[in-house]
Each structure stands twice: as structure tokens, then as C-alpha cells.
Design a protein around this motif. Structure first.
Motif, PDB file in Angstrom:
ATOM      1  N   UNK A  33     -10.075  10.653  -0.667  1.00 11.75           N
ATOM      2  CA  UNK A  33      -8.977  10.828   0.277  1.00 11.75           C
ATOM      3  C   UNK A  33      -9.433  10.611   1.708  1.00 11.75           C
ATOM      4  N   UNK A  34     -10.504  11.289   2.119  1.00 14.37           N
ATOM      5  CA  UNK A  34     -10.917  11.122   3.507  1.00 14.37           C
ATOM      6  C   UNK A  34     -11.421   9.707   3.750  1.00 14.37           C
ATOM      7  N   UNK A  35     -12.087   9.090   2.737  1.00 11.16           N
ATOM      8  CA  UNK A  35     -12.580   7.729   2.907  1.00 11.16           C
ATOM      9  C   UNK A  35     -11.453   6.755   3.142  1.00 11.16           C
ATOM     10  N   UNK A  36     -10.405   6.837   2.294  1.00 14.14           N
ATOM     11  CA  UNK A  36      -9.303   5.888   2.471  1.00 14.14           C
ATOM     12  C   UNK A  36      -8.531   6.156   3.744  1.00 14.14           C
ATOM     13  N   UNK A  37      -8.384   7.460   4.118  1.00 12.48           N
ATOM     14  CA  UNK A  37      -7.696   7.761   5.372  1.00 12.48           C
ATOM     15  C   UNK A  37      -8.464   7.161   6.539  1.00 12.48           C
ATOM     16  N   UNK A  38      -9.795   7.205   6.476  1.00 13.61           N
ATOM     17  CA  UNK A  38     -10.557   6.653   7.590  1.00 13.61           C
ATOM     18  C   UNK A  38     -10.500   5.127   7.608  1.00 13.61           C
ATOM     19  N   UNK A  73       1.475   5.776   9.037  1.00 17.27           N
ATOM     20  CA  UNK A  73       2.368   6.468   8.095  1.00 17.27           C
ATOM     21  C   UNK A  73       1.684   6.682   6.751  1.00 17.27           C
ATOM     22  N   UNK A  74       1.007   5.624   6.286  1.00 16.27           N
ATOM     23  CA  UNK A  74       0.340   5.685   4.984  1.00 16.27           C
ATOM     24  C   UNK A  74      -0.750   6.753   5.002  1.00 16.27           C
ATOM     25  N   UNK A  75      -1.468   6.854   6.137  1.00 18.14           N
ATOM     26  CA  UNK A  75      -2.547   7.845   6.238  1.00 18.14           C
ATOM     27  C   UNK A  75      -1.986   9.261   6.175  1.00 18.14           C
ATOM     28  N   UNK A  76      -0.913   9.512   6.930  1.00 20.22           N
ATOM     29  CA  UNK A  76      -0.313  10.856   6.905  1.00 20.22           C
ATOM     30  C   UNK A  76       0.156  11.204   5.500  1.00 20.22           C
ATOM     31  N   UNK A  77       0.796  10.236   4.858  1.00 20.98           N
ATOM     32  CA  UNK A  77       1.320  10.478   3.516  1.00 20.98           C
ATOM     33  C   UNK A  77       0.201  10.816   2.547  1.00 20.98           C
ATOM     34  N   UNK A  78      -0.900  10.067   2.655  1.00 21.22           N
ATOM     35  CA  UNK A  78      -2.040  10.286   1.749  1.00 21.22           C
ATOM     36  C   UNK A  78      -2.640  11.668   1.966  1.00 21.22           C
ATOM     37  N   UNK A  79      -2.820  12.065   3.256  1.00 22.96           N
ATOM     38  CA  UNK A  79      -3.429  13.365   3.533  1.00 22.96           C
ATOM     39  C   UNK A  79      -2.538  14.498   3.048  1.00 22.96           C
ATOM     40  N   UNK A 139       0.815  -1.209   0.000  1.00 21.21           N
ATOM     41  CA  UNK A 139       0.000   0.000   0.000  1.00 21.21           C
ATOM     42  C   UNK A 139       0.848   1.258   0.000  1.00 21.21           C
ATOM     43  N   UNK A 140       1.867   1.306   0.882  1.00 19.84           N
ATOM     44  CA  UNK A 140       2.713   2.508   0.958  1.00 19.84           C
ATOM     45  C   UNK A 140       3.444   2.724  -0.361  1.00 19.84           C
ATOM     46  N   UNK A 141       4.000   1.628  -0.912  1.00 18.85           N
ATOM     47  CA  UNK A 141       4.740   1.764  -2.166  1.00 18.85           C
ATOM     48  C   UNK A 141       3.818   2.238  -3.279  1.00 18.85           C
ATOM     49  N   UNK A 142       2.572   1.708  -3.285  1.00 15.17           N
ATOM     50  CA  UNK A 142       1.634   2.090  -4.335  1.00 15.17           C
ATOM     51  C   UNK A 142       1.260   3.569  -4.227  1.00 15.17           C
ATOM     52  N   UNK A 143       1.079   4.043  -2.975  1.00 12.78           N
ATOM     53  CA  UNK A 143       0.711   5.450  -2.798  1.00 12.78           C
ATOM     54  C   UNK A 143       1.830   6.364  -3.295  1.00 12.78           C
ATOM     55  N   UNK A 144       3.095   6.032  -2.933  1.00  9.35           N
ATOM     56  CA  UNK A 144       4.230   6.842  -3.384  1.00  9.35           C
ATOM     57  C   UNK A 144       4.301   6.883  -4.905  1.00  9.35           C
ATOM     58  N   UNK A 145       4.234   5.702  -5.509  1.00  3.58           N
ATOM     59  CA  UNK A 145       4.414   5.610  -6.957  1.00  3.58           C
ATOM     60  C   UNK A 145       3.273   6.294  -7.680  1.00  3.58           C
ATOM     61  N   UNK A 146       2.042   6.164  -7.135  1.00  2.00           N
ATOM     62  CA  UNK A 146       0.890   6.778  -7.785  1.00  2.00           C
ATOM     63  C   UNK A 146       0.996   8.300  -7.741  1.00  2.00           C
TER      64      UNK A 146
END
Lengths: 127, 111, 165
Positions: free
Chosen positions: B42-47, B67-73, A102-109
Motif C-alpha cells: 500500500x505505501x509503495x504504490x501510494x508513493x 484521487x487514486x492515492x487517497x482511495x488506496x490509502x 488504474x482507478x477503475x481497477x482499484x475500485x473493482x479490486x
């Protein structure tokens, strides 16, 4: 007036089909591909199918989009949905490396979206 | 108790995700689609990720979810901004019933 | 040097969270990786390290900006969901211009991100020299620059000025 009627009919058709899909999922989950026997599998299995429904809506926009920008928006959204899918898979299977994906996909996207938008911007100046 | 709250967060996120993708299909032009899709998804996936953290707890997967949530936001609004700017510069028109376009007026004034 | 130390700390914490639970091999590798990152990109990440010392800024960020941000975000989502599910699509879109008095890069970025995630608005472009933001608004209530600024940007500008300037 005629146009208005057409719109209402299309809205009704869409609402009825979406509701039918959701009711089908809630009443009777489709055959399962994942490891069975963990708690919440009933709810989270249905959650997977609802996320897949969203992914298919985004794929429709990729196929139909009248301009390139529409397709890029849909690809970005598809990437974010897949991160959510990875999170749900982490709970159902109990394996933490799905979130690495998931993290890698978010970065790459994110980076590919920036590159695509730079491409769009440059094309306007060339013509 | 944590698991119940996590499941509530996940179902909220699922509802927002579906509405965002529906907006991607229904709305008329690029900018409106970008608005609906970016905000809701964005808010849906963060939640969903936050619900994952609540269910899994303070383990490896939990910290990765945070970490993934912070990065996405942080990054998703930047990506939306870049796409909107690129689309406007490459000449994608606004919807024909739009009210006003100050950006186009200003750019033509400079040129 | 200060800038590189700040980036080293951030990179090391992220590395530790990614390799939870920590053991000494991971920590040793993390020191090298974080030092390499800090050496390569330290000057780009933090431009004004003396700003990170004041505790009052963190206080404002945590207890004044974040609750506001999440509340507006939730309102935005409910608003968009209502508009999308309505059979007649009640939208009235357009691009308006708003003025801002914030100057630094970080503050402008946070303002643009907050505008993008709040109800009905999306930043299209920033003109930093004139202090002007072009905002796509899904339901245009006022075409005038001053009134649009009042409606869209003022909720965040006050808080962000306390934090970043």
C-alpha cells in the motif's frame, strides 16, 4: 541443526537469484514494447520490469497457496501492484487514460476482495 | 527539480513493493503474509502515485493520481481487515509457533 | 437535508477533479450526477453533519494526525522489510486483545485503519459493545491486555478523541 542449514542455503539461493535478476535489468534492459523517445525512459522502463517481478512473486503465491485465504490475499496484492504499473505507464507514454484504468481497477479490486472475504466467512458457518 | 523528487519517490515505492511481495512468498501463515503485503504494497504504490503526480504536475493525470492515492490509502486497510476476519472465522489456523490467540479463546468462551 | 448537501459537495469536487480541465458541459453533467448520488445515499455517508463545522478538528486532523500517521507508516515499512530480508525470519506472532474508550463509528474505523498501517499490528475484529479490538501482532511483546493497549493504541487514541468526539 540440519533444518537450519537448509534454510540458510535456500535464503542464499533466493538472494543470489534476485540480485542476478536486478543486475541484469540494470545493466541491460530487456527489449522494449513501448513508445520510445520520452525522457526518463531508461529508468522508468527498468521500473516496469521490477514491478513485473513483484507481480510474478504474487502469482507464485496464487498458484502454491495452501488455503483459499492465501490466494485471496495474493489477488488483492496483485490488483494494487497493477495500479502502480498503470501509474508508471502514464508517465512513459504520456497518456492520461491509463490512470482511468488504474482507478477503475482499484475500485473493482476492493469490492471483489470484500465479496471473497464474505464468502470465506459464510463457508465456516455452513460446515 | 520536481521530476528528480518524483523519481526518488518512485524508486522508494518500487523497493517497498518488491519487499512486500517477497514477504508474501516467505512468511509462514495467512495473517503474517497479510501484514507484510498490505503495509509494504500500500505505501509503495501510494508513493509511486505521488511521484507520478510530482512529475506530471497539475494536469488531468496528476489529479487522477492524487484521487487514486487517497482511495488506496482509505480502502486497503479495510480489505485487509475483512480478509483477516473471514480467514479466522472460516477456521484457518495460526502458525504453529504462534504465542497466543485471544480471539479464539473468547469465541469459545461465548459458544 | 444537511447530510445530502455535504455529500453533494464532495461528489461534485471529485467529479471536477476526474474531468479536469472543467468546461460547462462537464459541470452541468456533474451537477446532475452528484445530485443523484446525494439523493440516493446521502443518509449513509454522513451521520452527524454538525460535527463538520468546527475548524479546530480540521486543524488537528491536518497537523497532528497526518504527520504522525505517515511517520509511523514509514517506520512500519522499514520494520517489515528488515524482517522479511532477514535469513532467520525473526517473528513471534499472536493475537492479543486491546481495550479502547472511543465510541463513534468513524473514530473506531480510523483507529482500526491506523493500527493496521503501523508497525507490526493488524486489526482482526472489533467488538463495539465491549469496546474491544482483537489485534494480530507480528512480534508479541506483552500478552497482558493493559500493557498491549499502552504499547499499541495510546499514540492514536488521544489525537482521534480530539478530532472525532
Amino acid at each position: 541443526m540440519k533444518n537450519e542449514g537448509k534454510k540458510i542455503i535456500r535464503w542464499l539461493a533466493g538472494a543470489v537469484s534476485l540480485t542476478a535478476f536486478l543486475v541484469l535489468i540494470v545493466i541491460r534492459p530487456l527489449p522494449f514494447l513501448f513508445y520510445q523517445g520520452l525522457p526518463h525512459l531508461g529508468f522508468l522502463g527498468r521500473a516496469l520490469y521490477i514491478l513485473l517481478l513483484g507481480c510474478f512473486l504474487a502469482l507464485y503465491r496464487i498458484a502454491r497457496g495452501p488455503t483459499g485465504a492465501d490466494r485471496i490475499v495474493a489477488i488483492d496484492i496483485l490488483g494494487i501492484m497493477i495500479v502502480g504499473l498503470c501509474a508508471v505507464l502514464t508517465i512513459t507514454t504520456g497518456r492520461s487514460w491509463y490512470l482511468d484504468i488504474g482507478i477503475a481497477w482499484a475500485l473493482q479490486s476492493f469490492i471483489s476482495t470484500l465479496a471473497f472475504s464474505k464468502y470465506l466467512e459464510g463457508r465456516g458457518f455452513d460446515e | 527539480m520536481n521530476e528528480l523528487i518524483g523519481l526518488i519517490f518512485i524508486s522508494l515505492g518500487l523497493a517497498f513493493d518488491v519487499f512486500g511481495c517477497l514477504g508474501l512468498v516467505r512468511l509462514p501463515d495467512v495473517y503474517n503474509r497479510l501484514q507484510a503485503a498490505t503495509k509494504c504494497v500500500t505505501l509503495g504504490t501510494a508513493s509511486i502515485l505521488f511521484g507520478t503526480f510530482l512529475i506530471v504536475g497539475f494536469t488531468a493525470a496528476g489529479f487522477k493520481a492524487i484521487l487514486c492515492m487517497l482511495f488506496l490509502l482509505l480502502t486497503s486497510p479495510v480489505a485487509a481487515h475483512a480478509i483477516a476476519r473471514g480467514a479466522h472465522r472460516s477456521g484457518v489456523k495460526l502458525w504453529e509457533k504462534s504465542v497466543i490467540d485471544r480471539y479464539k479463546e473468547d469465541k469459545e468462551g461465548e459458544a | 437535508m444537511k447530510r445530502k448537501a455535504v455529500l453533494f459537495l464532495v461528489a461534485f469536487v471529485v467529479w471536477c477533479l476526474l474531468n479536469w480541465p472543467p468546461d460547462w458541459q462537464h459541470l452541468l453533467a456533474g451537477v446532475f450526477v452528484a445530485a443523484f448520488c446525494a439523493f440516493m445515499t446521502g443518509d449513509l455517508f454522513v451521520t452527524r453533519p454538525h460535527m463538520l463545522k468546527h475548524p479546530l478538528r480540521y486543524w488537528h486532523f491536518l497537523f497532528s494526525y497526518l504527520p504522525r500517521f505517515f511517520w509511523e507508516c514509514l517506520k512500519a515499512n522499514v520494520d517489515v522489510a528488515w524482517r522479511v530480508a532477514h535469513p532467520r525470519l525473526p517473528i513471534n506472532p499472536g493475537i492479543v486483545k486491546i481495550k479502547t474508550s472511543l465510541k463513534t463509528d468513524t473514530a473506531l474505523t480510523f483507529l482500526a485503519n491506523s493500527i493496521t498501517l503501523t508497525p507490526g499490528t493488524l486489526t482482526v475484529d472489533i467488538d463495539k459493545d465491549k469496546g474491544v479490538l482483537y489485534v494480530h501482532w507480528i512480534d508479541v511483546k506483552d500478552k497482558d491486555t493493559k500493557k498491549a493497549t499502552q504499547i499499541i493504541a495510546e499514540r492514536f487514541e488521544k489525537i482521534l478523541r480530539k478530532i472525532f468526539e
